[in-house]
Design a protein around this motif. Structure first.
Motif, mmCIF file in Angstrom:
data_model
loop_
_atom_site.group_PDB
_atom_site.id
_atom_site.type_symbol
_atom_site.label_atom_id
_atom_site.label_comp_id
_atom_site.label_asym_id
_atom_site.label_seq_id
_atom_site.Cartn_x
_atom_site.Cartn_y
_atom_site.Cartn_z
ATOM 1 N N LEU A 86 113.490 -34.293 3.901
ATOM 2 C CA LEU A 86 113.739 -32.988 4.525
ATOM 3 C C LEU A 86 113.134 -32.924 5.926
ATOM 4 C CD1 LEU A 86 113.189 -30.529 1.546
ATOM 5 C CD2 LEU A 86 115.332 -31.041 2.719
ATOM 6 N N GLU A 87 111.938 -33.461 6.090
ATOM 7 C CA GLU A 87 111.307 -33.461 7.411
ATOM 8 C C GLU A 87 112.122 -34.290 8.401
ATOM 9 O OE1 GLU A 87 107.172 -34.955 9.502
ATOM 10 O OE2 GLU A 87 107.198 -34.616 7.333
ATOM 11 N N LEU A 88 112.581 -35.455 7.970
ATOM 12 C CA LEU A 88 113.411 -36.302 8.823
ATOM 13 C C LEU A 88 114.717 -35.591 9.182
ATOM 14 C CD1 LEU A 88 113.880 -39.193 10.043
ATOM 15 C CD2 LEU A 88 115.056 -39.706 7.902
ATOM 16 N N TYR B 89 115.801 -34.435 12.981
ATOM 17 C CA TYR B 89 117.034 -34.956 13.570
ATOM 18 C C TYR B 89 117.938 -33.811 14.027
ATOM 19 C CZ TYR B 89 121.387 -37.569 14.044
ATOM 20 O OH TYR B 89 122.542 -38.112 14.527
ATOM 21 N N VAL B 90 118.071 -32.784 13.201
ATOM 22 C CA VAL B 90 118.928 -31.646 13.550
ATOM 23 C C VAL B 90 118.385 -30.924 14.779
ATOM 24 C CG1 VAL B 90 119.716 -29.376 12.762
ATOM 25 C CG2 VAL B 90 119.875 -31.336 11.243
ATOM 26 N N VAL B 91 117.072 -30.753 14.843
ATOM 27 C CA VAL B 91 116.481 -30.069 16.001
ATOM 28 C C VAL B 91 116.721 -30.875 17.275
ATOM 29 C CG1 VAL B 91 114.265 -29.437 17.043
ATOM 30 C CG2 VAL B 91 114.769 -28.758 14.704
ATOM 31 N N GLU B 92 116.556 -32.187 17.209
ATOM 32 C CA GLU B 92 116.779 -33.016 18.397
ATOM 33 C C GLU B 92 118.241 -32.965 18.839
ATOM 34 O OE1 GLU B 92 115.352 -36.929 17.511
ATOM 35 O OE2 GLU B 92 113.250 -36.308 17.519
ATOM 36 N N VAL B 93 119.160 -33.022 17.893
ATOM 37 C CA VAL B 93 120.584 -32.979 18.239
ATOM 38 C C VAL B 93 120.943 -31.626 18.848
ATOM 39 C CG1 VAL B 93 122.911 -32.929 17.252
ATOM 40 C CG2 VAL B 93 121.337 -34.749 16.629
ATOM 41 N N LEU B 94 120.455 -30.545 18.251
ATOM 42 C CA LEU B 94 120.784 -29.215 18.784
ATOM 43 C C LEU B 94 120.125 -28.978 20.147
ATOM 44 C CD1 LEU B 94 120.707 -27.000 15.573
ATOM 45 C CD2 LEU B 94 122.694 -27.809 16.859
ATOM 46 N N THR B 95 118.942 -29.528 20.361
ATOM 47 C CA THR B 95 118.293 -29.400 21.673
ATOM 48 C C THR B 95 119.106 -30.138 22.729
ATOM 49 O OG1 THR B 95 116.140 -29.302 20.582
ATOM 50 C CG2 THR B 95 116.144 -29.782 22.938
ATOM 51 N N ASP B 96 119.563 -31.343 22.399
ATOM 52 C CA ASP B 96 120.405 -32.087 23.337
ATOM 53 C C ASP B 96 121.722 -31.360 23.584
ATOM 54 O OD1 ASP B 96 118.456 -33.997 23.462
ATOM 55 O OD2 ASP B 96 119.498 -35.464 22.193
ATOM 56 N N ASP C 198 129.752 -30.012 22.461
ATOM 57 C CA ASP C 198 128.371 -30.302 22.864
ATOM 58 C C ASP C 198 127.611 -30.997 21.732
ATOM 59 O OD1 ASP C 198 128.801 -29.068 25.341
ATOM 60 O OD2 ASP C 198 128.239 -27.099 24.537
ATOM 61 N N VAL C 199 127.825 -30.527 20.512
ATOM 62 C CA VAL C 199 127.144 -31.131 19.363
ATOM 63 C C VAL C 199 127.648 -32.557 19.149
ATOM 64 C CG1 VAL C 199 126.760 -30.952 16.875
ATOM 65 C CG2 VAL C 199 126.714 -28.897 18.285
ATOM 66 N N LYS C 200 128.963 -32.771 19.277
ATOM 67 C CA LYS C 200 129.514 -34.121 19.116
ATOM 68 C C LYS C 200 128.952 -35.071 20.174
ATOM 69 C CE LYS C 200 133.935 -32.910 17.007
ATOM 70 N NZ LYS C 200 135.400 -32.881 17.197
ATOM 71 N N LEU C 201 128.863 -34.583 21.405
ATOM 72 C CA LEU C 201 128.320 -35.408 22.483
ATOM 73 C C LEU C 201 126.845 -35.736 22.227
ATOM 74 C CD1 LEU C 201 128.842 -36.736 25.221
ATOM 75 C CD2 LEU C 201 128.201 -34.568 26.292
ATOM 76 N N ALA C 202 126.086 -34.765 21.737
ATOM 77 C CA ALA C 202 124.667 -34.994 21.439
ATOM 78 C C ALA C 202 124.510 -36.007 20.311
ATOM 79 C CB ALA C 202 123.997 -33.675 21.074
ATOM 80 N N ILE C 203 125.352 -35.895 19.283
ATOM 81 C CA ILE C 203 125.283 -36.849 18.167
ATOM 82 C C ILE C 203 125.658 -38.246 18.647
ATOM 83 C CG2 ILE C 203 126.357 -37.505 15.978
ATOM 84 C CD1 ILE C 203 126.542 -34.511 15.329
ATOM 85 N N GLN C 204 126.705 -38.323 19.468
ATOM 86 C CA GLN C 204 127.143 -39.625 19.965
ATOM 87 C C GLN C 204 126.068 -40.281 20.831
ATOM 88 O OE1 GLN C 204 129.924 -41.116 18.951
ATOM 89 N NE2 GLN C 204 129.239 -42.926 20.056
#
Length: 183
Positions: free
Chosen positions: A37-39, A43-50, A67-73
């Protein structure tokens, strides 16, 4: 571990449990769920921040799916690197293996240093002290001023040479190998 207190577990923890179960993991410690859960949250916070940074750069008021797709990529590109294809590795190996290894200069066996450079034979070093020679007292600045000013520089050099002709007091080193005693 998987069946204890199902009603008290949050929805995300239930999802992690079902993921573990679908992968065939039946026995695990309870802290494994918390670590996943912590991981997951990190990960979600980093992706949403990007994604927010990308959205602000595009002058959009809100984050959208692109924007989310680009951050994940970008996260996948920088976090996980793929090894080169097998064909590329085979080509590199073939080109590298075309160059033969250099021939060995030494003969068969392990090359050893010469016997005098090894620590296998006994070797003793003796220090023979020389007889100490009495030295003259050192001159001070007052003594130098009292020397005859009319004395030529050649005479001063001769006096200095006489004092430097004293033998040095460094000991000599003597070494010799010991022969083996017959048994």
């Amino acid at each position: 571990m998987a069946g204890e207190g199902e009603e008290d577990v949050p929805r995300d923890a239930k999802i992690v449990k079902s993921l573990l179960k679908s992968m065939g993991v039946e026995d695990y410690e309870p802290r494994v769920i918390h670590q996943f859960l912590e991981l997951w949250y990190r990960y979600v916070v980093e992706v949403l921040t990007d994604a927010q940074v990308y959205s602000e750069h595009a002058s959009k008021p809100n984050i959208d799916c692109d924007d989310v797709k680009l951050a994940i990529q970008s996260k996948v590109n920088f976090s996980f690197s793929q090894p080169p294809p097998r064909e590329v590795l085979l080509e590199l190996a073939a080109s590298r293996n075309k160059i033969p290894l250099p021939k060995s200069i030494a003969g068969p066996g392990v090359p050893l240093p010469p016997e005098q450079d090894t620590l296998l034979s006994p070797n003793y070093q003796l220090v023979i002290p020389k007889k100490s020679v009495s030295t003259e007292p050192e001159e001070t600045e007052d003594d130098e001023e009292m020397t005859d000013p009319g004395q030529s520089s050649q005479e001063q050099q001769q006096q200095q040479q006489q004092t430097s002709d004293l033998p040095s007091q460094t000991p000599q080193r003597v070494s010799f190998p010991l022969s083996r005693r017959p048994k």
